[in-house]
Scaffold this active site. Sequence first.
Site, PDB file in Angstrom:
ATOM      1  N   GLY A 102       0.810  -1.220   0.000  1.00 59.61           N
ATOM      2  CA  GLY A 102       0.000   0.000   0.000  1.00 59.61           C
ATOM      3  C   GLY A 102       0.841   1.268   0.000  1.00 59.61           C
ATOM      4  O   GLY A 102       0.490   2.257  -0.650  1.00 59.61           O
ATOM      5  N   THR A 103       1.949   1.242   0.718  1.00 57.88           N
ATOM      6  CA  THR A 103       2.805   2.439   0.776  1.00 57.88           C
ATOM      7  C   THR A 103       3.330   2.781  -0.618  1.00 57.88           C
ATOM      8  O   THR A 103       3.329   3.943  -1.033  1.00 57.88           O
ATOM      9  CB  THR A 103       3.980   2.198   1.757  1.00 57.88           C
ATOM     10  OG1 THR A 103       3.433   1.915   3.039  1.00 57.88           O
ATOM     11  CG2 THR A 103       4.889   3.404   1.834  1.00 57.88           C
ATOM     12  N   ASN A 151      -7.686   4.589   8.724  1.00 57.80           N
ATOM     13  CA  ASN A 151      -7.104   3.432   9.399  1.00 57.80           C
ATOM     14  C   ASN A 151      -7.223   3.509  10.915  1.00 57.80           C
ATOM     15  O   ASN A 151      -7.256   2.484  11.583  1.00 57.80           O
ATOM     16  CB  ASN A 151      -5.630   3.268   9.003  1.00 57.80           C
ATOM     17  CG  ASN A 151      -4.862   4.565   9.049  1.00 57.80           C
ATOM     18  OD1 ASN A 151      -5.224   5.531   8.371  1.00 57.80           O
ATOM     19  ND2 ASN A 151      -3.827   4.615   9.843  1.00 57.80           N
ATOM     20  N   SER A 167      -3.786  -2.851  -0.595  1.00 57.45           N
ATOM     21  CA  SER A 167      -2.720  -3.595   0.074  1.00 57.45           C
ATOM     22  C   SER A 167      -3.266  -4.951   0.498  1.00 57.45           C
ATOM     23  O   SER A 167      -4.321  -5.035   1.125  1.00 57.45           O
ATOM     24  CB  SER A 167      -2.237  -2.816   1.304  1.00 57.45           C
ATOM     25  OG  SER A 167      -1.342  -3.610   2.050  1.00 57.45           O
ATOM     26  N   ALA A 168      -2.535  -6.013   0.164  1.00 55.75           N
ATOM     27  CA  ALA A 168      -3.060  -7.368   0.397  1.00 55.75           C
ATOM     28  C   ALA A 168      -3.128  -7.757   1.872  1.00 55.75           C
ATOM     29  O   ALA A 168      -4.040  -8.456   2.288  1.00 55.75           O
ATOM     30  CB  ALA A 168      -2.205  -8.388  -0.361  1.00 55.75           C
ATOM     31  N   HIS A 169      -2.157  -7.276   2.684  1.00 53.34           N
ATOM     32  CA  HIS A 169      -2.071  -7.844   4.043  1.00 53.34           C
ATOM     33  C   HIS A 169      -3.171  -7.354   4.981  1.00 53.34           C
ATOM     34  O   HIS A 169      -3.321  -7.878   6.078  1.00 53.34           O
ATOM     35  CB  HIS A 169      -0.681  -7.627   4.650  1.00 53.34           C
ATOM     36  CG  HIS A 169      -0.364  -6.238   5.109  1.00 53.34           C
ATOM     37  ND1 HIS A 169      -0.417  -5.873   6.430  1.00 53.34           N
ATOM     38  CD2 HIS A 169       0.028  -5.131   4.436  1.00 53.34           C
ATOM     39  CE1 HIS A 169      -0.048  -4.600   6.551  1.00 53.34           C
ATOM     40  NE2 HIS A 169       0.219  -4.130   5.355  1.00 53.34           N
ATOM     41  N   THR A 172      11.167  -7.096 -11.574  1.00 52.68           N
ATOM     42  CA  THR A 172      10.698  -8.449 -11.885  1.00 52.68           C
ATOM     43  C   THR A 172       9.374  -8.717 -11.166  1.00 52.68           C
ATOM     44  O   THR A 172       9.217  -8.385  -9.999  1.00 52.68           O
ATOM     45  CB  THR A 172      11.758  -9.485 -11.446  1.00 52.68           C
ATOM     46  OG1 THR A 172      12.952  -9.202 -12.168  1.00 52.68           O
ATOM     47  CG2 THR A 172      11.308 -10.910 -11.751  1.00 52.68           C
ATOM     48  N   CYS A 218       4.749   4.832  15.043  1.00 54.25           N
ATOM     49  CA  CYS A 218       5.710   4.996  13.953  1.00 54.25           C
ATOM     50  C   CYS A 218       6.667   3.813  14.005  1.00 54.25           C
ATOM     51  O   CYS A 218       6.581   2.972  14.889  1.00 54.25           O
ATOM     52  CB  CYS A 218       6.423   6.333  14.040  1.00 54.25           C
ATOM     53  SG  CYS A 218       7.572   6.428  15.401  1.00 54.25           S
TER      54      CYS A 218
END
Length: 396
Positions: free
Chosen positions: A70-71, A166, A216-218, A254, A342
């Site tokens: 996501g970042t 979030n 973002s997948a996680h 890749t 953070c």
Amino acid sequence: MIYLDHAATSPVRPEVAEVMAPFLRGERFGNASGSHRAARDARTALEEARDEVADLVGAQPGEIIFTGGGTEADNLAVLGATNAALGAFESTVAVVCSAVEHPAVLEPCRALARGAGRAPNHLQEAGSGVELRIAPVGADGVVDVDGVAELLGPDVALVSVMLANNEVGTVQPLDAIATAVRRGAERAVIHTDAVQAAAWLDLAEAARQADLVSLSAHKLGGPKGSGALVVREGTPLEPLFYGGGQERERRSGTYDVAAAVGLACALRTAARYRQIEVARVAALRNRLADAITSTVPGAVETVDRHGTLPGHCHLLFDGIEQEELLVLLDEAGVCASAGAACASGALEPSHVLTSMGLTPQVARSSVRFTLGHTTVADDVDRAAVAVRLAVGRLRA
Ligand code: PLP
């Protein structure tokens, strides 16, 4: 362990681990850019994942750029769209974002305003500065649509407003914002960070107005380090990475086929169970919030739960230091968070909460509990007891 920190990350779903396994174990290992059979096999898996992600978020396959999370998707959106505008606009460009964006959006915006984050060809151009305009939010954490409208104009290159926050979980009025942007900033590209929303909302509908959408997948039960940026056809975007020209020259490197396959499976699984899960998890969240606020004196919900994602339970504990409460909860086996740690682990007063008008001291009394696909009733019941005992100990 009682895991109530799904907004930080969600455990990988068994279905996801299974579909990724052949790519991680070395059974299907080809470089998807090549031409022999091993490469073609990887390419097929990659393009099937792309088709599926596109379908699930209401986009065309060519509009999906796989990223390392996501970042990266947020940085590509903010820097890529602004750099494209710096090449096309005649003068200074403005970037608008909300005050409650994730640092993955806020920091690249701030970098641009400092003169960093620009593609080399724009550095020397006279008058090509970037002005950052921050849109306010109300006490409810909702972005003020009129406040956004006041910041618009022909110089605005990008408007970035997250689909759901979030920390407190508020869902933002993206449709109304997009309508204001189309009216008040003709050339602006609209970006939405849908990283938190993707597990719970149908993005084909909720993000349809956005030109750029970050995933973002996680956060969905997929792997960490896997995400995507949806880039609608015709949206100007300069790459962040130059190299082999993968992703139609928009993101060299890749291909991580396992990551793409994992993202597609996580999105598919979330979509399959969404209807049931939204109701189930919202009921558990309500049970947790009710149990805590009715048994812990001075505990209140930070925002109205009706305007939030179903898994978010954000609470304020009058007179309590979040750090101390989180330590006691951790000792009791409850994983929760302050929502704004953070990388060093130090807890700053949350910029989200202070933007909503809370004092730094009140902001430091907050704890975020976030539920997800693994949460069951026993988790929330035991967590509520642990919170009551921990707050009691701290007050004593
Ligand atoms: N945007 C939001 C709203 C988030 O909650 C997060 C993760 O905390 C990110 C972006 C960053 O995503 P990633 O962890 O995949 O880099």
